[in-house]
Enzyme design. Sequence first.
Site, mmCIF file in Angstrom:
data_model
loop_
_atom_site.group_PDB
_atom_site.id
_atom_site.type_symbol
_atom_site.label_atom_id
_atom_site.label_comp_id
_atom_site.label_asym_id
_atom_site.label_seq_id
_atom_site.Cartn_x
_atom_site.Cartn_y
_atom_site.Cartn_z
ATOM 1 N N CYS A 79 0.825 -1.202 0.000
ATOM 2 C CA CYS A 79 0.000 0.000 0.000
ATOM 3 C C CYS A 79 0.874 1.273 0.000
ATOM 4 O O CYS A 79 1.439 1.626 -1.015
ATOM 5 C CB CYS A 79 -0.981 -0.019 1.169
ATOM 6 S SG CYS A 79 -2.376 1.108 0.926
ATOM 7 N N HIS A 125 -3.426 -4.926 0.478
ATOM 8 C CA HIS A 125 -2.884 -5.314 1.793
ATOM 9 C C HIS A 125 -2.824 -6.836 1.901
ATOM 10 O O HIS A 125 -3.729 -7.469 2.465
ATOM 11 C CB HIS A 125 -3.759 -4.743 2.919
ATOM 12 C CG HIS A 125 -3.550 -3.287 3.163
ATOM 13 N ND1 HIS A 125 -2.686 -2.799 4.125
ATOM 14 C CD2 HIS A 125 -4.081 -2.203 2.549
ATOM 15 C CE1 HIS A 125 -2.703 -1.478 4.106
ATOM 16 N NE2 HIS A 125 -3.544 -1.094 3.158
ATOM 17 N N GLU A 152 -1.087 -8.574 3.849
ATOM 18 C CA GLU A 152 -0.852 -9.034 5.223
ATOM 19 C C GLU A 152 -2.142 -9.532 5.883
ATOM 20 O O GLU A 152 -2.096 -10.291 6.853
ATOM 21 C CB GLU A 152 -0.207 -7.929 6.069
ATOM 22 C CG GLU A 152 -1.100 -6.747 6.398
ATOM 23 C CD GLU A 152 -1.101 -5.658 5.353
ATOM 24 O OE1 GLU A 152 -1.473 -4.505 5.690
ATOM 25 O OE2 GLU A 152 -0.744 -5.934 4.187
#
Length: 276
Positions: free
Chosen positions: A113, A221, A223
């Site tokens: 990001c 994202h 993660e």
Amino acid sequence: MTRPVIGIIGNQHVIDDRYPLHGVGRMNLEAVSTVAGGLPYMIPADPALVSVEELMRVCHGFVLTGGRANVHPDHYGEPATEAHGAFDPARDAITLPLVRACVEAGLPIFGLCRGFQEMNVAMGGTLYPEIRDLPGRDNHRMPPDGTLEEQFALRHVVSFADGGVFHRLMGAREVMTNTLHGQGIKTPGARVVIEGHAPDGTAEAIHLQGAEGFALGVQWHPEWNAADDPVSRPLFAAFGAAARHWALERRPLAAVDAHEAAHSEARERRAALKSA
């Protein structure tokens, strides 16, 4: 072997309007530890506290996280406007030179990001201050309401260049991703190759051409749900393999080679479990 040390860039926050801190989201720590197989090392992104040279000596790879603050447009020759939002000049002062240093040295670097945008700016690129204000573009920002699961839900397709790094890592030309950003790439910097796009044309995946080591960035994202998401897992696994290679050999390992190394490691683990 000892796990490779993965530096995770933190962000500045203030608790109760009076207590300043540097923090890293738990989902970043978990993705680095459980999927990349690294030792998470939280970095306060402030040149008053750390230097790029020190970080390069300590860490075997870096994750450039997302964050509320945006890269200051001074770094790409444009005036700041209200649309550019909040800034964190201390983080800029660490991450932008860190990207360039890692690319030159071959240390693995993975931008998420804001980190994706930092990689572009570090290479001389520019950013749009607000994607949703552009004709024909969608609103890529985080939904203001709902649970974390709803806010990080998969929201659009990303299409990859045929035969490119991401196509080879994923084994697919198209994947579904979340989207939680306001800004995006306007002009790519030198060596920045855009390999993935959203349906509205927004740049979503990049690699740095000529970088000997792992040097990838994504606008979404990964993660979130990294251990179980079929798009996130190969990215973090390959990044972790590149960091382990650096820790052992002090030599870079390109993203596609790191992907193959991650597969080999997984096969060896499965074989060891069967023989146990």
